[in-house]
Design a protein around this motif. Structure first.
Motif, PDB file in Angstrom:
ATOM      1  N   PRO A  12       0.836  -1.208   0.000  1.00  0.00           N
ATOM      2  CA  PRO A  12       0.000   0.000   0.000  1.00  0.00           C
ATOM      3  C   PRO A  12       0.869   1.255   0.000  1.00  0.00           C
ATOM      4  CG  PRO A  12      -0.128  -1.138   2.117  1.00  0.00           C
ATOM      5  CD  PRO A  12       0.687  -1.987   1.205  1.00  0.00           C
ATOM      6  N   SER A  13       0.360   2.276  -0.619  1.00  0.00           N
ATOM      7  CA  SER A  13       1.101   3.534  -0.669  1.00  0.00           C
ATOM      8  C   SER A  13       1.138   4.163   0.723  1.00  0.00           C
ATOM      9  CB  SER A  13       0.451   4.499  -1.659  1.00  0.00           C
ATOM     10  OG  SER A  13      -0.794   4.932  -1.138  1.00  0.00           O
ATOM     11  N   LEU A  14       2.021   5.118   0.887  1.00  0.00           N
ATOM     12  CA  LEU A  14       2.122   5.824   2.160  1.00  0.00           C
ATOM     13  C   LEU A  14       0.808   6.525   2.473  1.00  0.00           C
ATOM     14  CD1 LEU A  14       3.809   6.753   4.551  1.00  0.00           C
ATOM     15  CD2 LEU A  14       4.608   8.657   3.153  1.00  0.00           C
ATOM     16  N   THR A  15       0.194   7.098   1.464  1.00  0.00           N
ATOM     17  CA  THR A  15      -1.087   7.780   1.666  1.00  0.00           C
ATOM     18  C   THR A  15      -2.139   6.808   2.181  1.00  0.00           C
ATOM     19  OG1 THR A  15      -0.574   9.316  -0.106  1.00  0.00           O
ATOM     20  CG2 THR A  15      -2.884   9.144   0.521  1.00  0.00           C
ATOM     21  N   THR A  16      -2.201   5.636   1.589  1.00  0.00           N
ATOM     22  CA  THR A  16      -3.172   4.622   2.010  1.00  0.00           C
ATOM     23  C   THR A  16      -2.911   4.201   3.446  1.00  0.00           C
ATOM     24  OG1 THR A  16      -3.343   3.836  -0.262  1.00  0.00           O
ATOM     25  CG2 THR A  16      -4.146   2.364   1.468  1.00  0.00           C
ATOM     26  N   ALA A  17      -1.651   3.998   3.783  1.00  0.00           N
ATOM     27  CA  ALA A  17      -1.297   3.590   5.142  1.00  0.00           C
ATOM     28  C   ALA A  17      -1.657   4.681   6.156  1.00  0.00           C
ATOM     29  CB  ALA A  17       0.186   3.265   5.217  1.00  0.00           C
ATOM     30  N   LEU A  18      -1.351   5.940   5.811  1.00  0.00           N
ATOM     31  CA  LEU A  18      -1.676   7.030   6.731  1.00  0.00           C
ATOM     32  C   LEU A  18      -3.179   7.189   6.917  1.00  0.00           C
ATOM     33  CD1 LEU A  18       0.933   9.730   5.669  1.00  0.00           C
ATOM     34  CD2 LEU A  18       0.903   8.374   7.775  1.00  0.00           C
ATOM     35  N   ARG A  19      -3.929   7.010   5.855  1.00  0.00           N
ATOM     36  CA  ARG A  19      -5.389   7.110   5.976  1.00  0.00           C
ATOM     37  C   ARG A  19      -5.955   5.983   6.831  1.00  0.00           C
ATOM     38  NH1 ARG A  19      -7.488   9.711   0.359  1.00  0.00           N
ATOM     39  NH2 ARG A  19      -6.733  11.792   0.866  1.00  0.00           N
ATOM     40  N   ALA A  20      -5.348   4.810   6.731  1.00  0.00           N
ATOM     41  CA  ALA A  20      -5.799   3.687   7.560  1.00  0.00           C
ATOM     42  C   ALA A  20      -5.546   3.980   9.035  1.00  0.00           C
ATOM     43  CB  ALA A  20      -5.091   2.404   7.140  1.00  0.00           C
ATOM     44  N   VAL A  21      -4.372   4.511   9.347  1.00  0.00           N
ATOM     45  CA  VAL A  21      -4.061   4.873  10.736  1.00  0.00           C
ATOM     46  C   VAL A  21      -4.987   5.993  11.199  1.00  0.00           C
ATOM     47  CG1 VAL A  21      -2.303   5.888  12.230  1.00  0.00           C
ATOM     48  CG2 VAL A  21      -1.677   4.093  10.619  1.00  0.00           C
ATOM     49  N   GLU A  22      -5.198   6.963  10.326  1.00  0.00           N
ATOM     50  CA  GLU A  22      -6.078   8.076  10.643  1.00  0.00           C
ATOM     51  C   GLU A  22      -7.482   7.588  10.979  1.00  0.00           C
ATOM     52  OE1 GLU A  22      -6.982  12.169   8.348  1.00  0.00           O
ATOM     53  OE2 GLU A  22      -7.559  10.352   7.291  1.00  0.00           O
ATOM     54  N   SER A  23      -7.987   6.642  10.217  1.00  0.00           N
ATOM     55  CA  SER A  23      -9.347   6.151  10.449  1.00  0.00           C
ATOM     56  C   SER A  23      -9.454   5.424  11.788  1.00  0.00           C
ATOM     57  CB  SER A  23      -9.796   5.239   9.314  1.00  0.00           C
ATOM     58  OG  SER A  23      -9.062   4.040   9.330  1.00  0.00           O
ATOM     59  N   LEU A  24      -8.360   4.835  12.245  1.00  0.00           N
ATOM     60  CA  LEU A  24      -8.381   4.171  13.545  1.00  0.00           C
ATOM     61  C   LEU A  24      -8.328   5.174  14.697  1.00  0.00           C
ATOM     62  CD1 LEU A  24      -5.888   1.238  12.839  1.00  0.00           C
ATOM     63  CD2 LEU A  24      -8.375   1.083  13.102  1.00  0.00           C
ATOM     64  N   LEU A  25      -7.620   6.275  14.500  1.00  0.00           N
ATOM     65  CA  LEU A  25      -7.385   7.220  15.586  1.00  0.00           C
ATOM     66  C   LEU A  25      -8.406   8.341  15.681  1.00  0.00           C
ATOM     67  CD1 LEU A  25      -3.507   7.574  15.286  1.00  0.00           C
ATOM     68  CD2 LEU A  25      -4.802   6.129  16.856  1.00  0.00           C
ATOM     69  N   ALA A  33     -12.898  17.418   9.098  1.00  0.00           N
ATOM     70  CA  ALA A  33     -12.399  18.751   9.432  1.00  0.00           C
ATOM     71  C   ALA A  33     -10.933  18.891   9.020  1.00  0.00           C
ATOM     72  CB  ALA A  33     -12.557  19.006  10.930  1.00  0.00           C
ATOM     73  N   ARG A  34     -10.125  17.877   9.260  1.00  0.00           N
ATOM     74  CA  ARG A  34      -8.712  17.946   8.899  1.00  0.00           C
ATOM     75  C   ARG A  34      -8.543  18.022   7.395  1.00  0.00           C
ATOM     76  NH1 ARG A  34      -4.989  15.175   6.824  1.00  0.00           N
ATOM     77  NH2 ARG A  34      -6.231  13.310   6.666  1.00  0.00           N
ATOM     78  N   ARG A  35      -9.303  17.231   6.671  1.00  0.00           N
ATOM     79  CA  ARG A  35      -9.199  17.260   5.209  1.00  0.00           C
ATOM     80  C   ARG A  35      -9.679  18.597   4.650  1.00  0.00           C
ATOM     81  NH1 ARG A  35     -11.108  11.138   4.261  1.00  0.00           N
ATOM     82  NH2 ARG A  35      -9.138  10.161   4.827  1.00  0.00           N
ATOM     83  N   ASN A  36     -10.746  19.138   5.223  1.00  0.00           N
ATOM     84  CA  ASN A  36     -11.226  20.450   4.776  1.00  0.00           C
ATOM     85  C   ASN A  36     -10.180  21.523   5.037  1.00  0.00           C
ATOM     86  OD1 ASN A  36     -13.639  19.366   3.930  1.00  0.00           O
ATOM     87  ND2 ASN A  36     -14.794  20.015   5.727  1.00  0.00           N
ATOM     88  N   ALA A  37      -9.530  21.440   6.207  1.00  0.00           N
ATOM     89  CA  ALA A  37      -8.494  22.420   6.529  1.00  0.00           C
ATOM     90  C   ALA A  37      -7.334  22.307   5.552  1.00  0.00           C
ATOM     91  CB  ALA A  37      -8.003  22.215   7.964  1.00  0.00           C
ATOM     92  N   TRP A  38      -6.924  21.090   5.227  1.00  0.00           N
ATOM     93  CA  TRP A  38      -5.812  20.903   4.295  1.00  0.00           C
ATOM     94  C   TRP A  38      -6.194  21.401   2.900  1.00  0.00           C
ATOM     95  CZ3 TRP A  38      -0.972  20.928   4.376  1.00  0.00           C
ATOM     96  CH2 TRP A  38      -0.221  20.468   3.304  1.00  0.00           C
ATOM     97  N   THR A  39      -7.416  21.156   2.485  1.00  0.00           N
ATOM     98  CA  THR A  39      -7.888  21.655   1.195  1.00  0.00           C
ATOM     99  C   THR A  39      -7.822  23.181   1.161  1.00  0.00           C
ATOM    100  OG1 THR A  39      -9.325  19.742   0.904  1.00  0.00           O
ATOM    101  CG2 THR A  39      -9.855  21.685  -0.398  1.00  0.00           C
ATOM    102  N   SER A  40      -8.181  23.815   2.275  1.00  0.00           N
ATOM    103  CA  SER A  40      -8.100  25.278   2.356  1.00  0.00           C
ATOM    104  C   SER A  40      -6.664  25.764   2.253  1.00  0.00           C
ATOM    105  CB  SER A  40      -8.713  25.769   3.670  1.00  0.00           C
ATOM    106  OG  SER A  40     -10.086  25.515   3.689  1.00  0.00           O
TER     107      SER A  40
END
Length: 66
Positions: A12-25, A33-40
């Motif tokens: 899995p890509s780093l992005t996929t791995a980070l999203r998996a960890v993010e979904s657990l935490l 909210a974090r994704r909206n902030a990053w998009t901004s």
């Protein structure tokens, strides 16, 4: 006798791995909210880049005029 073919499983890509960890935490609302902030942030950077480019064009136009 032939060996069985080896099937490589994609790593899995780093992005996929980070999203998996993010979904657990994080809860769903926090992720959104974090994704909206990053998009901004990305949009602000794009607008700043556009402003710098526009200013450069204006400066060149003013210098080129007699």
């Amino acid at each position: 006798m032939q060996a069985a073919p080896v099937r490589a499983t994609p790593i899995p890509s780093l992005t996929t791995a980070l999203r998996a960890v993010e979904s657990l935490l994080m809860s769903g609302g926090q992720r959104t909210a974090r994704r909206n902030a990053w998009t901004s942030v990305l949009e602000d950077r794009r607008r700043a880049k556009d402003r710098v480019e526009a200013q450069r064009v204006l400066d060149q136009t003013l210098i080129a005029r007699p």
